[in-house]
Design an enzyme around this catalytic site. Structure first.
Site, PDB file in Angstrom:
ATOM      1  N   ASP A 486      24.067 -34.574  39.685  1.00 56.46           N
ATOM      2  CA  ASP A 486      23.259 -34.307  38.530  1.00 56.46           C
ATOM      3  C   ASP A 486      21.885 -34.492  38.864  1.00 56.46           C
ATOM      4  O   ASP A 486      20.980 -34.405  37.928  1.00 56.46           O
ATOM      5  CB  ASP A 486      23.708 -35.521  37.571  1.00 56.46           C
ATOM      6  CG  ASP A 486      25.056 -35.136  36.598  1.00 56.46           C
ATOM      7  OD1 ASP A 486      25.311 -33.856  36.392  1.00 56.46           O
ATOM      8  OD2 ASP A 486      25.650 -36.049  36.159  1.00 56.46           O
TER       9      ASP A 486
HETATM   10  C1  GLC Z   1      28.138 -39.172  37.586  1.00 57.94           C
HETATM   11  C2  GLC Z   1      28.622 -38.311  36.712  1.00 57.94           C
HETATM   12  C3  GLC Z   1      29.211 -37.014  37.508  1.00 57.94           C
HETATM   13  C4  GLC Z   1      28.315 -36.546  38.455  1.00 57.94           C
HETATM   14  C5  GLC Z   1      28.030 -37.520  39.558  1.00 57.94           C
HETATM   15  C6  GLC Z   1      26.856 -37.257  40.339  1.00 57.94           C
HETATM   16  O1  GLC Z   1      29.406 -39.791  38.170  1.00 57.94           O
HETATM   17  O2  GLC Z   1      29.454 -38.605  35.582  1.00 57.94           O
HETATM   18  O3  GLC Z   1      29.365 -35.795  36.381  1.00 57.94           O
HETATM   19  O4  GLC Z   1      28.832 -35.524  39.138  1.00 57.94           O
HETATM   20  O5  GLC Z   1      27.460 -38.722  38.635  1.00 57.94           O
HETATM   21  O6  GLC Z   1      25.629 -37.099  39.913  1.00 57.94           O
HETATM   22  C1  GLC Z   2      22.031 -40.451  36.124  1.00 61.69           C
HETATM   23  C2  GLC Z   2      22.865 -40.683  37.267  1.00 61.69           C
HETATM   24  C3  GLC Z   2      24.022 -39.844  37.636  1.00 61.69           C
HETATM   25  C4  GLC Z   2      24.627 -39.619  36.171  1.00 61.69           C
HETATM   26  C5  GLC Z   2      23.730 -39.224  35.375  1.00 61.69           C
HETATM   27  C6  GLC Z   2      24.397 -38.508  33.789  1.00 61.69           C
HETATM   28  O1  GLC Z   2      21.250 -39.258  36.677  1.00 61.69           O
HETATM   29  O2  GLC Z   2      22.074 -41.112  38.625  1.00 61.69           O
HETATM   30  O3  GLC Z   2      25.021 -40.343  38.543  1.00 61.69           O
HETATM   31  O4  GLC Z   2      25.607 -38.382  36.448  1.00 61.69           O
HETATM   32  O5  GLC Z   2      22.729 -39.726  34.975  1.00 61.69           O
HETATM   33  O6  GLC Z   2      23.633 -38.621  32.738  1.00 61.69           O
END
Ligand code: GLC
Ligand code: GLC
Length: 849
Positions: A486
């Protein structure tokens, strides 16, 4: 490493036993299975909600409070001058004995003080919208004890977000009713709500309070409620401000006498026409029924037995005996339990997720169900349909949907180009577990719009087509807003601290940003799709259904959806055509990765907006990333040319550390506007080179596919909670019985410190890794594939696997080999290959490597 321990496993009871209330962080558990849920810490902190932690919060909880974890379901005992709580908090009176047992869907907290024992069993009975709190008081002294007992719950005004914000309104809306031993919370019931909550105890009470300030005192905390300190309830009736529920009971206990009190926190919904029994008086009929069903120790004990039997059943579906307790307890108990909890909650409510920010993620939910599908396939089936219903006609997706409405969440947006592939990942897991192909015939809408329904199979097709239609200059998948990571925001260019990286404008127009992670994910899931098409074709031919019943592919036309996706696959031969069309796309993708996605020693991570490499030896920071190593090795891209082996070696060389595999290396030391959130974190945390446990299993599976059992095991054991528990409870900080999302990486100030426990894709991936790849029992369309990948030291082990209408007792003899099945004998008869063909009944299987 610090040695202090706060608890231990009790495998016979499937419990984790906490023996010191002052854990390094609240160690929590989850209660509830389908509709009514609670979070409960080892000191009874936490809250309850109905279905949606944001919109239907029943009791109030303040995150990031001072002190930590304040607010929960509290019992205060007044024994002469001594005021104490069975769970130590909130009064923190030193106890003579303290113990918290977190089990499967229940928590039992016991405290002793001055020879009084108070033990509370908390659980949500199956099919009930209520949390039971069975308090047992026992007098272990030689004298008669006269105790005063106060209960306590604080109501949330339903919407957990506005509850913490809109005080100009909130302080005037609160309303309650009191009837006998039941306190009803009915805020906003008079207008648009048709639901209320109640807090009941199954004995007459000697007083009550419903107004927080009156009970606690305006300048006091929960550790010194005035009513309790004075030993005198106020019988307050809340009007606005902050409604609470507190019962007051005077209890006399003879020497050795023990007494149960059943407290019940319930939630009720009424039909519009049946809301009131008199002006402003709520209809309590359903509450009375719920109370009647749980108003004695016997009824509660029976409900508790049912809950335990329910878990006996769930946990008997896959059961291993290796003789290694640390492995067995994770496989047989905690990993499966965590999978259920993550399936239920997605990423909505934990002690790190406030329950107001996030709904159900498209990609998250698809991954979660893979860890859960063997437990209750019917719920996984429904989840797949719900998720697919939020997809767009072009295969794109809302990133999240709201569980109460099941609608895509506009606020979070979409454009994460990995999202569509995960639908195949989830659906195929369901098909292989159940053999229920009818799910592919289900008519599923796009974006929940009536009239747009096409078959689920069609949804799978448009998912992959979305990738194929969005390729960049190197014929690799365009990343869109982001892929699985993300925080790799290559099209965002944000300089405004007030905008969210997740929702700010996605400037992907004209972008060259491509993702090797999606490339690998595409190859893995598209291969599954090809196999599915061939499987369907085979079944079609076998059943000689041909044209007549080729309705997997019935489409929008028949559903009246007009020009959506016309049915293109109506026959055996067109299924095969579809398979070869997709195979071509896979081959092209593999070529693209080999051509432009290989850096010499590892797979690149991405190309940025301008077409510059990310995750290359040419970069100063972020030279190598885990995601593309994981997915491209799982996809076996370039295996013959030695790419996968090199990639896995590079992971060991640059990414592995004492506590697991970090996400990338070296960490970013400055903000890179062209990469976004990933470079916003300090070094070693979260996506900036933290150990993101979720993606460690990708490498472990890659190792297993490559047959490197020792390496797979050593990566696995590093993040396996039971191994960490033994090593470093203090440093790790969070619950030692489940995985957390992130452990601080080698570049962090405190490497090894865990955060974001419980709700993480790690649960499902750890499950897949150990159950299918290490222990090697993998569901397939026609049976179970057996292909373990083990450390050379592994001894014989047995897995009992319930699969559809069969049970297999599979004993594996590794004979010092890491991989490679030599012989499988089913019920005394050798079978060729690695597949145990499915046949109902119980079977004995011997496997030699
Ligand atoms: C969080 C989110 C997931 C994403 C991950 C890596 O665990 O829930 O959707 O893939 O972060 O950013
Ligand atoms: C932030 C976190 C990531 C998560 C995302 C979801 O970017 O670092 O892990 O998946 O929020 O909104």
């Amino acid at each position: 490493m610090e040695q202090k321990r706060y608890g231990h496993f009790d495998d016979a009871h499937r419990e984790y036993v906490i023996t010191d209330p002052q854990t390094p962080w609240p160690w929590i558990n989850y209660l509830g299975n389908e509709d009514f849920f609670s979070l409960i810490s080892n000191t009874a902190g936490g809250y309850s909600f109905y279905k949606d932690a944001k919109f239907r919060r029943i009791t109030r909880y303040r995150y990031n409070n001072v002190p930590m974890d304040n607010g929960g379901r509290y019992f205060y005992l007044v024994d002469n001058d001594c005021v104490w709580n069975p769970g130590w908090k909130p009064c923190k009176t030193p106890l003579d004995f303290y113990e918290c047992r977190h089990g499967m869907g229940y928590t039992r907290i016991t405290g002793c003080k001055n020879q009084i024992e108070a033990s509370v069993l908390f659980f949500v009975p199956l099919r009930k919208w209520a949390e039971v709190q069975k308090l047992t008081l026992t007098n272990h002294s030689q004298e008669v004890k006269h105790l005063k007992l106060f209960s306590f719950e604080e109501w949330c005004l339903w919407n957990a977000a506005t509850d913490m914000e809109n005080f100009q309104r909130n302080f005037s809306t609160g309303e309650v009713e009191i009837e006998g031993s039941t306190i009803y919370h009915k805020t906003e019931y008079r207008e648009r709500r048709n639901h209320y909550a109640f807090y009941h105890v199954n004995c007459p009470i000697d007083g009550f309070d419903t107004d927080r300030e009156t009970f606690v005192g305006l300048y006091n905390g929960f550790d010194e409620p005035e009513a309790v300190l004075e030993g005198r309830p106020r019988n307050s009736h809340a009007h606005g401000w902050s409604p609470i529920a507190s019962h007051y009971i005077e209890v006399s206990l003879q020497p050795s006498e023990s007494r149960d009190f059943v407290f019940l926190l319930g939630y009720i919904e009424n039909e519009q026409e049946k809301k009131f029994t008199a002006p402003q008086v709520i209809n309590k009929e359903k509450a009375h029924q719920l109370i009647d069903s749980l108003d004695t120790t016997e009824k509660v004990d029976q409900a508790f037995r049912e809950l335990q039997e329910y878990w006996d059943g769930l946990l008997s579906i896959y059961h291993v005996r290796t003789g290694n307790d640390k492995l067995d307890r994770m496989v047989n108990i905690w990993n499966q339990y965590q999978c259920m909890v993550t399936f239920n909650f997605s990423r909505s409510a934990s002690f790190f997720e406030s329950g107001i920010g996030r709904g159900m993620g498209f990609r998250d939910s698809n991954q979660d169900l893979v860890g859960f599908v063997h437990q209750i396939p019917s719920r996984a089936r429904q989840r797949i349909i719900d998720i697919a219903s939020t997809q767009f006609p072009d295969g794109g997706c809302y990133h999240q949907y709201q569980p109460l409405t099941k609608r895509g969440n506009n606020d979070i947006g979409g454009g994460f180009n990995d999202d569509p592939c995960w639908l195949i990942f989830g659906t195929v897991a369901y098909l292989k577990e159940t053999g229920d192909f009818t799910i592919l015939d289900e008519m599923v809408p796009f974006d929940n719009q009536e009239g747009t329904e096409v078959t689920l199979f069609e949804h799978l097709k448009v998912s992959l087509d979305h990738v194929i239609r969005n390729l960049g200059p190197h014929r690799l998948p365009l990343i869109g807003r982001a892929d699985w990571n993300d925080c790799l925001n290559l099209n965002c260019f944000s300089w405004d601290p007030n905008e969210s990286f997740q929702t700010t404008e996605n400037k992907s127009e004209g972008s060259k940003a491509e993702s090797l992670m999606i490339a690998g994910l595409f190859v893995v899931t598209a291969k599954e799709y090809v196999a599915l098409c061939k499987e369907l074709a085979k079944r079609m031919r076998n059943e000689e259904l041909g044209m007549r019943n080729g309705d997997y592919l019935a489409s929008a036309e028949s559903a009246g959806g007009g020009n959506h996706h016309s049915s293109f696959l109506i026959s055996h031969s067109s299924l095969l055509e579809e398979a070869s069309r997709m195979q071509q796309a896979i081959d092209d993708m593999i070529d693209a990765v080999k051509r432009d996605g290989w850096d010499g020693e590892w797979y690149l991570r991405a190309y940025d907006y301008f077409g510059q490499k990310i995750g290359s030896h040419e970069n100063d920071e972020g030279r190598i990333f885990i995601e593309s190593q994981g997915w491209c090795t799982m996809a076996e891209i370039g295996a013959d040319e030695g790419m996968t082996a090199k990639s896995l070696d590079s992971v060991k060389k640059y990414l592995e550390c004492e506590h697991g595999i970090v996400l990338q290396n070296p960490a970013f030391t400055t903000y890179h506007v062209e990469m976004g959130e990933i470079s916003s974190y300090p070094e070693g945390y979260k996506e900036n080179a933290g150990i993101f446990c979720h993606n460690n299993p990708w490498v472990i599976i890659g190792e297993c596919i490559a047959g490197r059992g020792n390496d797979a095991w050593s990566h696995y054991a590093k993040i396996l909670p039971s191994y960490v528990e033994e090593k470093c409870q203090m440093l790790h900080k969070v619950e030692p019985y489940v995985n957390c999302q992130m452990v601080a990486g080698k570049d962090a100030a405190r490497p090894g410190e865990g955060k974001n426990s419980w709700l993480t894709g790690t649960a499902a991936w750890m499950w897949l890794t150990v159950s299918e790849y290490i222990l090697g029992i993998k569901p397939d369309y026609d049976g179970l594939l057996i292909d373990p990948c083990l450390p050379a030291t592994a001894g014989d082990y047995t897995v009992t696997r319930r699969f559809r209408d069969a049970v297999y007792d599979i004993t594996i003899h590794p004979n010092g080999s890491q991989k490679g099945v030599r012989q499988i004998i089913v019920d005394g008869t050798p079978v060729s290959g690695t597949l145990i063909p499915y046949a109902p009944g119980r079977h004995q299987v011997e496997v030699r490597l």
